[in-house]
Motif scaffolding. Structure first.
Motif, short mmCIF file in Angstrom:
data_model
loop_
_atom_site.label_atom_id
_atom_site.label_comp_id
_atom_site.label_asym_id
_atom_site.label_seq_id
_atom_site.Cartn_x
_atom_site.Cartn_y
_atom_site.Cartn_z
N HIS A 1 4.10 -45.55 30.43
CA HIS A 1 3.92 -44.20 30.97
C HIS A 1 2.80 -44.18 32.00
O HIS A 1 2.86 -43.42 32.97
CB HIS A 1 3.62 -43.23 29.83
CG HIS A 1 4.81 -43.01 28.93
ND1 HIS A 1 5.97 -42.40 29.36
CD2 HIS A 1 5.01 -43.33 27.62
CE1 HIS A 1 6.84 -42.34 28.36
NE2 HIS A 1 6.29 -42.91 27.29
N GLN A 2 1.77 -44.99 31.78
CA GLN A 2 0.67 -45.02 32.73
C GLN A 2 1.11 -45.51 34.10
O GLN A 2 0.78 -44.93 35.12
CB GLN A 2 -0.45 -45.90 32.18
CG GLN A 2 -1.71 -45.89 33.08
CD GLN A 2 -2.82 -46.73 32.51
OE1 GLN A 2 -2.64 -47.34 31.46
NE2 GLN A 2 -3.95 -46.76 33.16
N ARG B 1 4.22 -45.42 35.26
CA ARG B 1 5.11 -44.42 35.87
C ARG B 1 4.30 -43.26 36.44
O ARG B 1 4.58 -42.75 37.53
CB ARG B 1 6.10 -43.92 34.80
CG ARG B 1 7.16 -42.97 35.37
CD ARG B 1 8.02 -42.42 34.25
NE ARG B 1 8.83 -43.47 33.67
CZ ARG B 1 9.98 -43.87 34.16
NH1 ARG B 1 10.44 -43.32 35.26
NH2 ARG B 1 10.66 -44.82 33.59
N ASP B 2 3.25 -42.80 35.67
CA ASP B 2 2.43 -41.68 36.15
C ASP B 2 1.71 -42.06 37.43
O ASP B 2 1.58 -41.23 38.36
CB ASP B 2 1.42 -41.29 35.07
CG ASP B 2 2.11 -40.66 33.84
OD1 ASP B 2 1.47 -40.60 32.78
OD2 ASP B 2 3.29 -40.22 33.98
N ASP C 1 4.34 -41.99 40.19
CA ASP C 1 4.78 -40.62 40.47
C ASP C 1 3.71 -39.85 41.22
O ASP C 1 3.99 -39.03 42.09
CB ASP C 1 5.13 -39.90 39.17
CG ASP C 1 6.43 -40.42 38.58
OD1 ASP C 1 6.68 -40.19 37.38
OD2 ASP C 1 7.22 -41.04 39.32
N ALA C 2 2.43 -40.09 40.88
CA ALA C 2 1.34 -39.38 41.54
C ALA C 2 1.28 -39.69 43.03
O ALA C 2 0.75 -38.92 43.81
CB ALA C 2 0.02 -39.75 40.88
#
Length: 525
Positions: free
Chosen positions: A32-33, A35-36, A39-40
């Motif tokens: 998730h890190q 992907r975040d 995405d950011a």
């Protein structure tokens, strides 16, 4: 047309929204890190678990870039090859840890466009947008180069056509000139006839006194001949004017051909820029080596130099990789589109760039060893596979000196537990050192065999050899052993001995100044 002013004020984050990435990690989902983080930055991530799924996404939308983790996806090289074959315009960016840079180098040779060095804190994700931007720039430059080549081809065809047209006009001008000269001869003949008729008219006028009617007829005949002579003179002048027009047109076509030749010469400036960049990097490396030489006897100063060396080595990696990528594009130019000396220059620049890259990696490895950051990842592996890959990686460097590398690997050796990437690196360092010390047109032999409880790998050259008093200094990275034409790679040999030592092995040296040197790696079974 001036660019849209609104486009200039578009934020970078809005431009990033158009970036789409296929993430291939070999069956593992991205954290998730990660992907975040992506995405950011406005990057749309499509995670796939195998190559087939990634190819399906590319088939549906070819605007995706491919982000491939070589540490997690073991079939990464084959994946890069297949993506490059099926979608040659797809930007493939590979990620790998610092210890697997040799695999990154192979991926770049097989079609990868760029690479990112992985960091434990995922800070390498910050480099992905720049890597994609560089890939887009490379794609644009490649398309522009192909367009220039196509335009140059068209210009050559047009020049040939214009030259043929000029030749035709010259032939026409020659024909018209010959015809004009024929008409001038005809005019002279007519003028001579007119003069004859004038004389005849005078005679007739003299005889016409008693014959007035006959005189009128003769005067009309004389006038007719005068008009015919005038017509012929006017036609000769018209032909002379007609000759001037194709001559002026031929001069115009000559000027156009000169302009096209000037425009074609401008495309050679890019090759000159790459040569200048390579020379600049060589100067930086020479400056670095000079700083290290001055700091041999001053240990606190050596530590400061090591820090500078680490910073410079890190700064050199990306431009060197970019230069190698551009040179691979330039190397695709055929002999029909460039001069032989230009193709040879590109090949020599490529060899120098790879040699600089190896030098940077050796210094980086040496610093990691002294800092205690060097670790192994062992698994059972076949030695002959490692030797085949190492010889293949060094083939281009050997071909530049017309050196033949002969591989005599035993196929019945048992698998041993090793870090295959690091052992391949150590073997490549030994082969590279042998290439540096070997004369043009010589032979290097790489062999392996089982001796008791050890597997041995020997690299034998026929160079100038190493003197007995130099052998203790051979693995000291702070010592320089000079040779005519090339130095002994003490930094690389330092790294190779440490790699072998961490496997519980050793490197033995046998050398004769007249017969050459043999470096032998011994690894426990």
């Amino acid at each position: 047309m001036s660019p849209n002013p609104e486009a200039k004020r578009t934020p970078r984050t809005e431009l990033m929204e158009e970036i789409k990435v296929i993430l291939l990690e070999g069956g593992k989902r991205p954290s998730h890190q990660a992907r975040d983080e992506l995405d950011a930055k406005g990057i749309k991530v499509t995670a796939v678990q195998d190559l087939a799924a990634g190819l399906a996404v590319l088939e549906a939308d070819r605007n995706h870039a491919v982000l491939l983790d070589l540490d997690l996806y073991r079939a990464g090289i084959e994946a890069v090859q297949k993506i490059h074959i099926m979608f040659p315009d797809a930007a493939v960016i590979v990620m790998a840890s610092l210890e697997r840079l040799s695999v990154v180098d192979e991926a770049l040779r097989q079609g990868a466009w760029d690479f990112v060095i992985k960091q434990p804190d995922l800070s390498h994700l910050q480099e992905i947008p720049q890597a994609i931007s560089r890939s887009d720039e490379r794609k644009r430059l490649k398309a522009e180069a192909e367009r220039y080549q196509e335009e140059a081809k068209k210009f050559q065809e047009e020049t040939g056509r214009l030259q043929a047209e000029i030749e035709r006009y010259r032939e026409e001008a020659t024909r018209l000139q010959a015809e004009a000269e024929r008409y001038q001869e005809e005019i002279k003949k007519v003028q001579a006839e007119a003069e004859h008729y004038r004389d005849e008219a005078k005679r007739l006028q003299t005889e016409a006194a008693p014959h007035q009617e006959e005189t009128g007829r003769l005067q009309a005949e004389i006038e007719r001949y005068r008009e015919e002579a005038t017509r012929l003179l006017a036609e000769a002048e018209r032909y002379q004017e007609e000759i001037k027009k194709p001559q002026a047109e031929a001069e115009h076509y000559r000027d156009e051909a000169k302009r096209l030749q000037t425009e074609a010469a401008s495309h050679q400036e890019e090759t000159g820029r790459l040569q200048a960049e390579t020379k600049r990097l060589q100067e930086e490396v020479r400056h670095l080596q000079s700083a290290l030489q001055e700091s041999r006897d001053d240990r606190p100063k050596e530590q400061a130099v090591d820090e500078v060396l680490a910073d410079i080595a890190e700064d050199l990696k990306s431009p060197l990789a970019a230069i190698i990528g551009y040179l691979e594009i330039a190397s695709t130019i055929g002999p029909d589109r460039a001069e032989p000396n230009q193709i040879l220059s590109i090949q020599r620049i490529g060899a120098l760039a790879r040699r600089l890259f190896d030098l940077v990696m050796n210094h980086t490895g040496a610093l990691d060893i002294e800092a205690g950051k060097f670790e192994l990842q062992k698994s059972p592996f076949e030695i002959h596979q490692i030797l085949e890959m190492a010889v293949q990686d060094k083939k281009g460097e050997a071909d530049a000196k017309k050196i033949e590398i002969v591989l005599e690997a035993a196929n019945d050796l048992p698998p041993i537990s090793i870090d295959a990437v690091q052992i391949e690196r150590a073997v490549e360092i030994l082969i590279g050192n042998a290439i540096n010390l070997s004369p043009l047109g010589s032979t290097i032999t790489v062999s392996s065999r089982l001796q008791g409880n050890e597997v041995t790998i020997a690299v034998r050259d026929s160079g100038g050899g190493i003197f007995k008093e130099e052998i203790p200094l051979l693995f000291n990275r702070r010592k320089k052993l000079r040779r005519r034409g090339a130095d002994i790679n003490t930094v690389g040999l330092f790294v190779a001995r440490h790699i072998v030592g961490m496997h519980g092995g050793r490197i033995d040296v046998q050398s004769d100044p007249l017969e050459g040197t043999t470096l032998t790696i011994s690894l426990p079974v």
